[in-house]
Structure formats: structure tokens, C-alpha cells
Design an enzyme around this catalytic site. Structure first.
Site, PDB file in Angstrom:
ATOM      1  N   GLN A   1      -4.896  -1.776   9.241  1.00  0.00           N
ATOM      2  CA  GLN A   1      -4.792  -3.100   8.619  1.00  0.00           C
ATOM      3  C   GLN A   1      -5.391  -4.157   9.550  1.00  0.00           C
ATOM      4  O   GLN A   1      -5.079  -4.197  10.744  1.00  0.00           O
ATOM      5  CB  GLN A   1      -3.317  -3.414   8.311  1.00  0.00           C
ATOM      6  CG  GLN A   1      -3.096  -4.660   7.489  1.00  0.00           C
ATOM      7  CD  GLN A   1      -3.674  -4.564   6.077  1.00  0.00           C
ATOM      8  OE1 GLN A   1      -3.769  -3.490   5.489  1.00  0.00           O
ATOM      9  NE2 GLN A   1      -4.091  -5.691   5.532  1.00  0.00           N
TER      10      GLN A   1
ATOM     11  N   ASP B   1     -11.304   2.254   3.345  1.00  0.00           N
ATOM     12  CA  ASP B   1     -11.605   0.829   3.160  1.00  0.00           C
ATOM     13  C   ASP B   1     -13.105   0.608   2.937  1.00  0.00           C
ATOM     14  O   ASP B   1     -13.515  -0.485   2.548  1.00  0.00           O
ATOM     15  CB  ASP B   1     -11.221   0.031   4.416  1.00  0.00           C
ATOM     16  CG  ASP B   1      -9.797  -0.495   4.377  1.00  0.00           C
ATOM     17  OD1 ASP B   1      -9.351  -0.914   3.299  1.00  0.00           O
ATOM     18  OD2 ASP B   1      -9.139  -0.505   5.437  1.00  0.00           O
TER      19      ASP B   1
ATOM     20  N   LYS C   1       0.847  -1.209   0.000  1.00  0.00           N
ATOM     21  CA  LYS C   1       0.000   0.000   0.000  1.00  0.00           C
ATOM     22  C   LYS C   1       0.874   1.248   0.000  1.00  0.00           C
ATOM     23  O   LYS C   1       0.598   2.224  -0.710  1.00  0.00           O
ATOM     24  CB  LYS C   1      -0.957  -0.028   1.212  1.00  0.00           C
ATOM     25  CG  LYS C   1      -2.048  -1.076   1.046  1.00  0.00           C
ATOM     26  CD  LYS C   1      -2.919  -1.303   2.275  1.00  0.00           C
ATOM     27  CE  LYS C   1      -3.866  -2.481   1.998  1.00  0.00           C
ATOM     28  NZ  LYS C   1      -4.782  -2.793   3.096  1.00  0.00           N
TER      29      LYS C   1
HETATM   30  N1  GUN Z   1      -7.019  -7.134   5.778  1.00  0.00           N
HETATM   31  C1  GUN Z   1      -7.280  -7.901   4.692  1.00  0.00           C
HETATM   32  N2  GUN Z   1      -7.773  -7.141   3.698  1.00  0.00           N
HETATM   33  C2  GUN Z   1      -7.825  -5.874   4.167  1.00  0.00           C
HETATM   34  C3  GUN Z   1      -8.236  -4.641   3.599  1.00  0.00           C
HETATM   35  O1  GUN Z   1      -8.688  -4.552   2.445  1.00  0.00           O
HETATM   36  N3  GUN Z   1      -8.137  -3.547   4.408  1.00  0.00           N
HETATM   37  C4  GUN Z   1      -7.685  -3.626   5.692  1.00  0.00           C
HETATM   38  N4  GUN Z   1      -7.630  -2.493   6.412  1.00  0.00           N
HETATM   39  N5  GUN Z   1      -7.291  -4.753   6.242  1.00  0.00           N
HETATM   40  C5  GUN Z   1      -7.368  -5.870   5.482  1.00  0.00           C
END
Ligand code: GUN
Length: 283
Positions: free
Chosen positions: A96, A119, A52
Site C-alpha cells: 500500500q 497493482d 481490500k
Molecule cells: N495508494 C493509493 N492507491 C493505491 C493503489 O491502488 N494501490 C496501492 N498499492 N497503493 C495505493
């Protein structure tokens, strides 16, 4: 003969579009910032967060990383989120997942300002997705829709079967397919006679989190198969929820793992962060 749906290619086109827009904004002295929080040292989460950050760098966003120790309390984490909510120079916030067990992920999601919830995990943003009136796209499902559109795969009137009912993928995926007039069936671990249902799918989305779960006998000839899984097989090699070697021959289109849905999720996160900036800039 099947065709690959190339997530790297499609995600690159999304990121390049964003990069062009960001470079125009930068020329006007504007800056867009994504804050990424990671709690503990889960290796998979570390890889996702690094990817990211790399994508932020590529498109020209500033990224702020908050790597907190596993012992961080829920209060400490929420206090950081509140600080970031209040900062005008932070446009998007994501924590996350998963977070360590002593922290309630629902409370964490609820703490993030809905205008910075890139998200799209908050109840408010999920509700907006449900009614088809949304600012933030659910990243992984939106990435799947972007791939279908790139390859001119029409959803209208098609039988779409989603395997998995998670809040992150299965449920919002079903909504996006429905908004495009798909006839959608959601299946899950308690579904009876699963193969009978999946065999009817024109578009099959596998999001179960089990290595090579979807086998050739579960797939209709000519189906479009989208593999959201990211697992390790018996030899420790990355693989999806679809048994690619047996299934691919039956498909018209199929996504590989890696290089399919994964890169799309991050590209859509970049798109949401740009959207967050525009929403906040217009006030
Ligand atoms: N953990 C697995 N996929 C994601 C996601 O798309 N966003 C976040 N914040 N955590 C995750």
C-alpha cells in the site's frame, strides 16, 4: 436530468463474477492468495487495506496481511517482498502506498515480481499498458472503463479530458481511453486556461486530489463526469475533486463520492489477482 454511475452496483457485479469462478476453483482444491503489505499507520491506508481484505474474503481469496512498523527499513521491506515472490502459494503482492519517506517507493515497486504485480505499477506492466497488450489492468482506470461499459457509454471518437497526470491514475487512464478510440487530452496543475479545455470534454475524468476543484463553469452540458478524488471538505466530510452540487445538473452521467470510483478500484484488484493466479497456474 443526470444519472448516477453507481460504483457499488458495478463493483458488486464484477466481484460476483469473480466469486463464482473462485468457488469453481475451490471445488477443485485450488486456492488464490493475495499478500497485502502496509508500512506505518497512515489512517487512510489502513481503511484501504481493510477494504481490500474484506473484498478478498467476499470473493473467496485468502489474504495475508503484513503490517510493518513505520521504522521498517527499505532492506527489510524488500526482503519480505523477495520472500513473497518466491512463495508458490502467493499469487499477488501489493504494498500500500504511500510508504514512509525513508523508503523509495520506486525500489519497492521494482522488487515485486511482474507476475505478482496486481497493482500493475511496475515499469514492465506500465509498458504493457502503453502498448495495449496487458495482463494486469491499472486498477482505478480499469474500474472507470468498466463503469463506462456497464452504462453503455461509448468512448469511440469522444473528446476525453483527464485532469491529473499521476502514474497511478492520470497517465494509465489516458491510455485506456485512447485504446477505446477516445480523443484524449491530459491536463494538470500547469495547464493554462484549464476551463477552456475541460468545457470541450464529452467525458471528463477528475484525478487532481483537490476538494471540489471542478466547478460547473468547467463542464459542458451533457458531459459524463468521473470523479476519482477522495478528499475531505472544509467540514471534514468526504468529497471528490468535483463540486457535485453545482456540476451534477449539467451532466448526463456523474459518479458520486463515496460510492463511485472507489469500490471499482478494489473490484479490479480482485480481477487482477485472479488473472495472476491463471498466469502462474499455466506454467
Ligand atoms: N495508494 C493509493 N492507491 C493505491 C493503489 O491502488 N494501490 C496501492 N498499492 N497503493 C495505493
Amino acid at each position: 436530468m443526470y444519472q448516477f454511475i453507481d460504483g457499488k452496483l458495478v463493483s458488486q457485479s464484477v466481484k460476483d463474477r469473480i466469486r463464482d469462478e473462485v468457488s469453481e476453483l475451490k471445488a477443485q482444491g485450488k486456492e488464490i492468495t493475495l499478500a497485502v503489505i502496509i508500512v506505518g499507520d497512515d489512517p487512510a491506508s489502513r481503511v484501504y487495506v481493510n477494504n481490500k481484505k474484506k473484498a478478498c474474503e467476499y470473493v473467496g481469496f485468502r489474504s495475508l496481511e503484513y503490517a510493518l512498523p513505520a521504522e521498517t527499513t527499505q532492506e527489510e521491506l524488500i526482503s519480505l517482498i523477495n520472500e513473497l515472490n518466491d512463495r508458490e502459494d502467493v499469487n499477488g503482492i501489493l504494498c500500500q502506498l504511500p510508504v514512509p519517506k525513508h523508503i523509495d517507493d520506486k525500489a519497492v515497486i521494482a522488487a515485486i515480481s511482474v507476475e505478482k504485480d496486481v497493482d500493475a505499477f511496475s515499469s514492465y506492466n506500465v509498458g504493457k499498458i502503453m502498448i495495449g497488450d496487458y495482463d494486469f489492468l491499472p486498477c482505478t482506470p480499469a474500474g472507470v472503463m468498466e463503469m463506462l461499459s456497464y452504462y453503455n457509454i461509448d468512448v469511440d471518437g469522444k473528446n476525453c479530458v483527464v485532469i491529473g497526470r499521476s502514474n497511478i491514475v492520470g497517465k494509465p487512464m489516458s491510455m485506456l481511453l485512447l485504446h477505446k478510440n477516445g480523443t484524449v487530452t491530459i491536463t494538470h496543475s500547469r495547464t493554462k486556461n484549464l476551463a477552456d479545455i475541460t468545457k470541450e470534454a464529452d467525458i471528463l475524468v477528475a484525478a487532481v486530489g483537490r476538494a471540489k476543484f471542478v466547478t460547473a463553469d468547467m463542464v459542458k452540458d451533457g458531459a459524463v463526469v468521473i470523479d476519482v478524488g477522495m478528499n475531505r471538505d472544509e467540514n471534514g466530510k468526504l468529497c471528490g475533486d468535483v463540486d457535485f452540487n453545482s456540476v451534477a445538473e449539467k451532466c448526463s452521467y456523474i459518479t458520486p463520492v463515496p460510492g463511485g470510483v472507489g469500490p471499482m478500484t478494489i473490484a479490479m484488484l480482485m480481477q487482477n489477482t485472479l488473472k495472476a493466479y491463471h498466469i502462474q497456474d499455466n506454467q
